[in-house]
Design an enzyme around this catalytic site. Sequence first.
Site, PDB file in Angstrom:
ATOM      1  N   CYS A  91       0.824  -1.210   0.000  1.00 21.48           N
ATOM      2  CA  CYS A  91       0.000   0.000   0.000  1.00 21.48           C
ATOM      3  C   CYS A  91       0.865   1.270   0.000  1.00 21.48           C
ATOM      4  O   CYS A  91       1.540   1.554  -0.970  1.00 21.48           O
ATOM      5  CB  CYS A  91      -0.965  -0.048   1.182  1.00 21.48           C
ATOM      6  N   HIS A  92       0.879   2.044   1.092  1.00 18.21           N
ATOM      7  CA  HIS A  92       1.696   3.247   1.201  1.00 18.21           C
ATOM      8  C   HIS A  92       3.105   2.952   1.716  1.00 18.21           C
ATOM      9  O   HIS A  92       3.966   3.828   1.705  1.00 18.21           O
ATOM     10  CB  HIS A  92       1.044   4.264   2.150  1.00 18.21           C
TER      11      HIS A  92
END
Length: 188
Positions: free
Chosen positions: A111-112
């Site tokens: 994800c991030h």
Amino acid sequence: MAQPTKRIMILATDGFEQSELMKPKANLEGAGFETTVVSLEKGEIKGWDNKDWGDSVAVDKTVDEIDSCEGYDALLLPGGQMNPDILRMNDKAIGIVKMFASTNKPIAAICHAPWLLAEADLIKGKTVTAWPSIRTDLTNAGANVVDQEVATDGNLITSRKPEDIPAFSKALIEMLGQSVEKRELETA
């Protein structure tokens, strides 16, 4: 003679995407691995679950207690928007990511979390994937960014979002030398 249990460090802080820590952790433990949660402070860290705070996870060690990656076989970096943004501003957290890279041990970021790989200057020339909003950051750091559920390049494993957790977990488990069927793994 039995092989010693492989150990995976999970580096996270408050605001981790709940499913991106809990599900890979459960998948790794289900495959027979030990996990150690490392954070900035002792106690517990709180997850983010959709639109509100979620469950807490006990912290096993702080970044200040880590002076090498000896005794660990891989590093797991859960996403969430807040978690990696806080961690990338902490020199000791980035130092841990760099330690794993310097020993060529697997680093899995979802994800991030690939923000941490960019901050540690690990993605230039590497093929990675991530949450759409940070793809420009990764491209600017020199990565070849793709849109697929998992990208593996050398010791780096990256994924985009919670729905990719089975493929993400499978890639890490297999890089650690075990085979597993994706359908057997927990999903978001």
